[in-house]
Each structure stands twice: as C-alpha cells, then as structure tokens.
Write a protein that holds these residues in place. Structure first.
Motif, PDB file in Angstrom:
ATOM      1  N   ALA A   1      -7.017 -79.669  33.670  1.00 43.85           N
ATOM      2  CA  ALA A   1      -7.709 -78.914  32.630  1.00 43.85           C
ATOM      3  C   ALA A   1      -6.759 -78.568  31.483  1.00 43.85           C
ATOM      4  CB  ALA A   1      -8.324 -77.648  33.215  1.00 43.85           C
ATOM      5  N   VAL A   2      -5.534 -78.172  31.829  1.00 48.46           N
ATOM      6  CA  VAL A   2      -4.549 -77.798  30.812  1.00 48.46           C
ATOM      7  C   VAL A   2      -4.124 -79.014  29.994  1.00 48.46           C
ATOM      8  CG1 VAL A   2      -2.193 -76.953  30.434  1.00 48.46           C
ATOM      9  CG2 VAL A   2      -3.693 -75.788  32.064  1.00 48.46           C
ATOM     10  N   ILE A   3      -3.709 -80.074  30.697  1.00 53.51           N
ATOM     11  CA  ILE A   3      -3.268 -81.282  29.997  1.00 53.51           C
ATOM     12  C   ILE A   3      -4.413 -81.886  29.198  1.00 53.51           C
ATOM     13  CG2 ILE A   3      -2.411 -83.634  30.301  1.00 53.51           C
ATOM     14  CD1 ILE A   3      -0.313 -81.501  30.717  1.00 53.51           C
ATOM     15  N   GLY A   4      -5.609 -81.911  29.793  1.00 55.20           N
ATOM     16  CA  GLY A   4      -6.773 -82.453  29.093  1.00 55.20           C
ATOM     17  C   GLY A   4      -7.084 -81.680  27.824  1.00 55.20           C
ATOM     18  N   GLY A   5      -6.994 -80.362  27.906  1.00 52.28           N
ATOM     19  CA  GLY A   5      -7.257 -79.535  26.728  1.00 52.28           C
ATOM     20  C   GLY A   5      -6.254 -79.798  25.621  1.00 52.28           C
ATOM     21  N   ILE A   6      -4.978 -79.936  25.986  1.00 59.47           N
ATOM     22  CA  ILE A   6      -3.936 -80.200  24.986  1.00 59.47           C
ATOM     23  C   ILE A   6      -4.146 -81.557  24.328  1.00 59.47           C
ATOM     24  CG2 ILE A   6      -1.468 -80.644  24.673  1.00 59.47           C
ATOM     25  CD1 ILE A   6      -0.947 -78.556  26.860  1.00 59.47           C
ATOM     26  N   VAL A   7      -4.397 -82.575  25.153  1.00 59.09           N
ATOM     27  CA  VAL A   7      -4.578 -83.930  24.617  1.00 59.09           C
ATOM     28  C   VAL A   7      -5.815 -83.998  23.727  1.00 59.09           C
ATOM     29  CG1 VAL A   7      -5.064 -86.335  25.224  1.00 59.09           C
ATOM     30  CG2 VAL A   7      -3.382 -85.034  26.538  1.00 59.09           C
ATOM     31  N   SER A   8      -6.884 -83.349  24.147  1.00 56.13           N
ATOM     32  CA  SER A   8      -8.107 -83.335  23.340  1.00 56.13           C
ATOM     33  C   SER A   8      -7.851 -82.691  21.981  1.00 56.13           C
ATOM     34  CB  SER A   8      -9.211 -82.586  24.088  1.00 56.13           C
ATOM     35  OG  SER A   8     -10.396 -82.547  23.323  1.00 56.13           O
ATOM     36  N   LEU A   9      -7.088 -81.598  21.994  1.00 55.66           N
ATOM     37  CA  LEU A   9      -6.763 -80.904  20.745  1.00 55.66           C
ATOM     38  C   LEU A   9      -5.927 -81.780  19.820  1.00 55.66           C
ATOM     39  CD1 LEU A   9      -6.743 -78.290  19.060  1.00 55.66           C
ATOM     40  CD2 LEU A   9      -4.710 -77.580  20.326  1.00 55.66           C
TER      41      LEU A   9
ATOM     42  N   SER B   1       1.828 -94.723  33.604  1.00 49.00           N
ATOM     43  CA  SER B   1       1.344 -95.813  32.742  1.00 49.00           C
ATOM     44  C   SER B   1       0.882 -95.271  31.391  1.00 49.00           C
ATOM     45  CB  SER B   1       0.197 -96.551  33.426  1.00 49.00           C
ATOM     46  OG  SER B   1       0.611 -97.131  34.641  1.00 49.00           O
ATOM     47  N   ILE B   2       0.126 -94.174  31.433  1.00 49.74           N
ATOM     48  CA  ILE B   2      -0.374 -93.581  30.190  1.00 49.74           C
ATOM     49  C   ILE B   2       0.773 -93.015  29.363  1.00 49.74           C
ATOM     50  CG2 ILE B   2      -1.740 -91.670  29.242  1.00 49.74           C
ATOM     51  CD1 ILE B   2      -3.720 -92.113  31.521  1.00 49.74           C
TER      52      ILE B   2
ATOM     53  N   CYS C   1       3.925 -92.591  24.686  1.00 42.98           N
ATOM     54  CA  CYS C   1       5.261 -92.258  24.168  1.00 42.98           C
ATOM     55  C   CYS C   1       5.857 -93.398  23.343  1.00 42.98           C
ATOM     56  CB  CYS C   1       6.207 -91.898  25.317  1.00 42.98           C
ATOM     57  SG  CYS C   1       5.864 -90.309  26.076  1.00 42.98           S
ATOM     58  N   MET C   2       5.769 -94.626  23.837  1.00 41.02           N
ATOM     59  CA  MET C   2       6.352 -95.755  23.116  1.00 41.02           C
ATOM     60  C   MET C   2       5.618 -96.031  21.805  1.00 41.02           C
ATOM     61  SD  MET C   2       9.026 -96.718  24.740  1.00 41.02           S
ATOM     62  CE  MET C   2       9.207 -94.934  24.964  1.00 41.02           C
TER      63      MET C   2
ATOM     64  N   ILE D   1       6.046 -85.079  21.157  1.00 43.79           N
ATOM     65  CA  ILE D   1       6.540 -83.844  21.772  1.00 43.79           C
ATOM     66  C   ILE D   1       5.634 -83.397  22.911  1.00 43.79           C
ATOM     67  CG2 ILE D   1       6.969 -81.391  21.375  1.00 43.79           C
ATOM     68  CD1 ILE D   1       7.830 -82.196  18.500  1.00 43.79           C
ATOM     69  N   LEU D   2       4.307 -83.396  22.661  1.00 45.28           N
ATOM     70  CA  LEU D   2       3.380 -82.932  23.688  1.00 45.28           C
ATOM     71  C   LEU D   2       3.307 -83.890  24.869  1.00 45.28           C
ATOM     72  CD1 LEU D   2       0.427 -81.356  21.670  1.00 45.28           C
ATOM     73  CD2 LEU D   2       2.287 -80.224  22.887  1.00 45.28           C
ATOM     74  N   SER D   3       3.515 -85.178  24.628  1.00 43.78           N
ATOM     75  CA  SER D   3       3.548 -86.143  25.734  1.00 43.78           C
ATOM     76  C   SER D   3       4.722 -85.837  26.666  1.00 43.78           C
ATOM     77  CB  SER D   3       3.671 -87.572  25.197  1.00 43.78           C
ATOM     78  OG  SER D   3       2.537 -87.930  24.442  1.00 43.78           O
ATOM     79  N   LEU D   4       5.881 -85.535  26.072  1.00 41.47           N
ATOM     80  CA  LEU D   4       7.059 -85.202  26.881  1.00 41.47           C
ATOM     81  C   LEU D   4       6.865 -83.870  27.603  1.00 41.47           C
ATOM     82  CD1 LEU D   4       9.871 -86.257  24.370  1.00 41.47           C
ATOM     83  CD2 LEU D   4       9.121 -87.483  26.426  1.00 41.47           C
ATOM     84  N   LEU D   5       6.311 -82.868  26.892  1.00 42.00           N
ATOM     85  CA  LEU D   5       6.057 -81.570  27.517  1.00 42.00           C
ATOM     86  C   LEU D   5       5.028 -81.690  28.640  1.00 42.00           C
ATOM     87  CD1 LEU D   5       5.957 -79.161  24.413  1.00 42.00           C
ATOM     88  CD2 LEU D   5       7.771 -79.400  26.138  1.00 42.00           C
ATOM     89  N   GLY D   6       4.016 -82.542  28.426  1.00 47.65           N
ATOM     90  CA  GLY D   6       3.006 -82.760  29.453  1.00 47.65           C
ATOM     91  C   GLY D   6       3.605 -83.390  30.698  1.00 47.65           C
ATOM     92  N   ALA D   7       4.509 -84.347  30.480  1.00 52.28           N
ATOM     93  CA  ALA D   7       5.166 -84.997  31.615  1.00 52.28           C
ATOM     94  C   ALA D   7       6.010 -83.986  32.397  1.00 52.28           C
ATOM     95  CB  ALA D   7       6.044 -86.147  31.121  1.00 52.28           C
ATOM     96  N   ILE D   8       6.702 -83.098  31.667  1.00 51.14           N
ATOM     97  CA  ILE D   8       7.507 -82.056  32.325  1.00 51.14           C
ATOM     98  C   ILE D   8       6.613 -81.094  33.101  1.00 51.14           C
ATOM     99  CG2 ILE D   8       9.024 -80.074  31.916  1.00 51.14           C
ATOM    100  CD1 ILE D   8      10.109 -81.616  29.472  1.00 51.14           C
TER     101      ILE D   8
END
Length: 204
Positions: A32-40, A102-103, A108-109, A63-70
């Motif tokens: 829910a958290v990651i989905g909300g961030i990505v949607s935004l 994979s995503i 990121c790339m 930045i958010l991709s790296l933070l999401g991975a962390i």
C-alpha cells in the motif's frame, strides 16, 4: 507401508493448507505504501508532461525507486525477525523479490538514462506496460499460492492494461498506470491488512 505413506501425504497436504491460510494473512502495508508513492510519482510525471513544466520527475523517479528498494528490504528483514516462515511464505517472498528486482532494474536504469540523457533500450512510456506485465505475473502466482481468487484475477486486469498501453503508447499511459496501481496495488494492500486483522481477532 502404504497406509503410513498415505498418512504422511495427508499430513503434508494439511501442513501446506495451514501454511497457505497463514500466508493469506500477509501484511499489506508495504504494498500500500509503495503503491501510493509510485502512483503519486506517475501522476506527477504525467502532470509534468501535459503541462510542459520541469518538476524534475526523472530525479524523483530515481530517488524514490532507491528509497522504495531500501524500504522493502528493511520491511522484509523486520518480518523475518518477528515471524516463523512457512513454505508458502518462502514461495511468496521469492515471487515478489524476483518481480521487485526486475521492476527496480527497469525503472532505475531507464530513469538514470533519462536523467543523464543517455541512450536506453526502453523508452519512458514503455516502463508502464513492462511493469504491468511483471505485476500481472506476480499477482497470478500470489493468488494461486494463497488460494485468493480475487487476487489472482487481478493479473488479468494488469495484462489487459499492459496490452492497451503497448498498443497505444502515449503520455496518457502514465495516468492509466497511476490509476491501475491505486486500484490493483493500494486497494488490495488495504484489504489484506483487514483480512490479517480479522484473522488475528479470530485467533484471540
């Protein structure tokens, strides 16, 4: 000998069914958290594109991709400490770990190439149908393992959305993906949290 073998098989099946019921009570907060961030961020990127404003969406994506991975990594480690893992748990973790990696690689790339103005094999608009295809696979496997048909059926929604975005690539795929994530990631995460709460209350 045959009777003992049959009993062992029955016990194994019962254990798998018990593991599956426990796996169905997954914490939906991370998705829910990651989905909300990505949607935004998707909506932010869409707004930047249609209004021709510079909101540094590429950097935000990176930045958010790296933070999401962390966040996912720390959340998974926290879960491992406080939970006894079953076979179903391990299967689900590997499914989402593989699809998540994979995503992350794709996003990121592509974002890094966009920010540094480098040549990339994947266009920015192709990110949406590619990630939707991977998510469709993840939801099919997750729903099949846990026996949640409604979750498994969401894979059809992801794949239909991916086909539509592949056939009609434009800036509008960003808005489509943003809405799909809200409906097919954030909402299921909230539902799974409620399921977990109900099962916890029933077990008391």
């Amino acid at each position: 000998m045959n009777t003992q073998s049959t009993e062992d098989e029955i016990q194994f099946i019962r254990r798998i069914m018990s593991d599956t019921r426990a796996a169905a009570a997954e914490d939906g907060t991370p998705s829910a958290v990651i989905g909300g961030i990505v949607s935004l961020v998707l909506f932010l990127t869409y707004f930047e594109a249609i209004t021709d404003t510079d909101l540094k969406a590429g950097w935000v994506w990176l930045i958010l991709s790296l933070l999401g991975a962390i966040y996912i990594t720390t959340s998974t480690r926290r879960t491992r400490v406080h939970r006894v893992h079953t076979l179903a748990d391990r299967i689900l973790q590997n499914i989402w770990f593989g699809c998540g990696v994979s995503i992350c690689i794709i996003v990121c790339m592509t974002s890094l190439a966009y920010v540094l103005e480098l040549r990339t094999v994947v266009g920015m608009y192709a990110l949406c149908p590619l990630t939707a295809t991977i998510l469709g696979t993840a939801y099919l496997l997750h729903g099949s393992v846990t026996g949640m048909r409604w979750l498994r059926n969401l894979s059809i929604v992801w794949w239909l959305g991916a086909i539509m975005m592949f056939l009609w690539p434009s800036v509008h795929v960003l808005a489509i993906e943003s809405v799909m994530i809200l409906l097919c990631v954030v909402t299921p995460g909230i539902i799974m949290n409620r399921m977990k709460t109900r099962l916890a209350d029933a077990g008391e």
